[in-house]
Design an enzyme around this catalytic site. Structure first.
Site, mmCIF file in Angstrom:
data_model
loop_
_atom_site.group_PDB
_atom_site.id
_atom_site.type_symbol
_atom_site.label_atom_id
_atom_site.label_comp_id
_atom_site.label_asym_id
_atom_site.label_seq_id
_atom_site.Cartn_x
_atom_site.Cartn_y
_atom_site.Cartn_z
ATOM 1 N N LEU A 118 8.401 24.041 22.711
ATOM 2 C CA LEU A 118 8.135 24.082 21.275
ATOM 3 C C LEU A 118 9.057 23.101 20.564
ATOM 4 C CD1 LEU A 118 7.715 27.910 20.546
ATOM 5 C CD2 LEU A 118 5.945 26.190 20.966
ATOM 6 N N ASP A 119 8.462 22.117 19.898
ATOM 7 C CA ASP A 119 9.201 21.152 19.098
ATOM 8 C C ASP A 119 9.286 21.696 17.679
ATOM 9 O OD1 ASP A 119 9.329 19.400 21.289
ATOM 10 O OD2 ASP A 119 7.351 18.590 20.824
ATOM 11 N N VAL A 120 10.506 21.926 17.199
ATOM 12 C CA VAL A 120 10.719 22.689 15.976
ATOM 13 C C VAL A 120 11.574 21.898 14.992
ATOM 14 C CG1 VAL A 120 11.610 24.851 15.045
ATOM 15 C CG2 VAL A 120 10.582 24.824 17.316
ATOM 16 N N TYR A 134 5.873 21.704 15.549
ATOM 17 C CA TYR A 134 5.128 20.447 15.519
ATOM 18 C C TYR A 134 4.467 20.175 16.871
ATOM 19 C CZ TYR A 134 6.925 18.960 10.963
ATOM 20 O OH TYR A 134 7.190 18.862 9.624
#
Length: 245
Positions: A118-120, A134
């Site tokens: 998870l790109d946060v 994202y």
């Protein structure tokens, strides 16, 4: 990995070339790296699948556990990645768009081999704070709430969760402790955090204070000095002992 080369970004922008992936793996082998994760940051953006030839070459060279992510959208692709020699397969955009795919891949290759990345990024104060997730290499908001999606993952079950801070990516300014605490309180999954490591003390602080299976770093292990000269490095056994004692 970007345009078949190994790169390092800052806040997911301005990728800097740091070498050929295979040569880098050879060096990391000599450094006795614990685990390697290779993410093809072009695959989803370019709407293409995994580079199986590259995966095969990397797996044959690696002497450490190896995880590959980028462009994985089907069970068949995940199975082939594992068959080529990777221990784990990572999903991000496809996991968000189709969470049930995680369950299907888990049945095919074993849930312990399924990793969700998870790109946060922090929301602005005017948006009430918190974090946005994202996709597409940080180019597009996923349209999900971090808390609700992790709760969904708790129900589905995955082998590992990787939390990548876009704000901290490549800055070498320390990890986002608030983000780590937020996610750690939401799940008991094995968890790895990424983004912001500037020193071994940063790594040690995370290991000491959180129940986390892994602390990952990019710039810390490929750059040297204030001018960020490319020099692949990794803690030796004595340094690792000091981290864990």
């Amino acid at each position: 990995m970007h345009k078949k080369g190994l790169v390092k970004t800052v806040n997911f922008k301005d990728p800097k070339y740091v070498g050929d992936p295979i040569n880098a793996v050879k060096i990391f082998n000599e450094k006795e790296v614990d685990e390697l994760m290779v993410l093809d940051i072009d695959a989803t953006v370019e709407n293409r699948g995994p580079n199986f030839e590259m995966i095969k070459n990397l797996a044959q060279e690696c002497r450490m556990p190896f995880c590959y992510g980028g462009g994985v959208t089907t069970v068949e692709q995940a199975k082939r990645i594992i068959e080529l020699g990777a221990e784990k397969v990572a999903l991000s955009s496809s996991a968000i768009k189709n969470p049930q795919l995680l369950r299907e891949i888990g049945k095919a290759v074993g849930i312990q081999s399924v990793v969700v990345v998870l790109d946060v990024k922090k929301k602005g104060l005017l948006s009430g704070g918190g974090y946005d997730v994202y996709i597409k290499n940080g180019k597009e908001k996923a349209g999900i709430k971090l808390k609700e999606f992790i709760q969904q993952l708790n129900e589905i079950g995955v082998g590992e969760l990787v939390i990548n801070s876009i704000d901290k990516d490549g800055t070498m300014s320390g990890y986002d402790l608030s983000l780590i605490s937020t996610v750690r309180d939401l799940t008991d999954f094995p968890m790895t955090v990424l983004g912001g490591a500037g020193s071994l003390e940063d790594v040690k602080s995370i290991i000491s204070n959180y129940k986390i299976i892994g602390v990952a770093a990019g710039s810390l292990f490929v750059f040297k000095g204030k001018y960020r000269a490319v020099l692949i490095n990794y803690p030796n056994r004595e340094e690792k002992f000091r981290l864990f004692k």
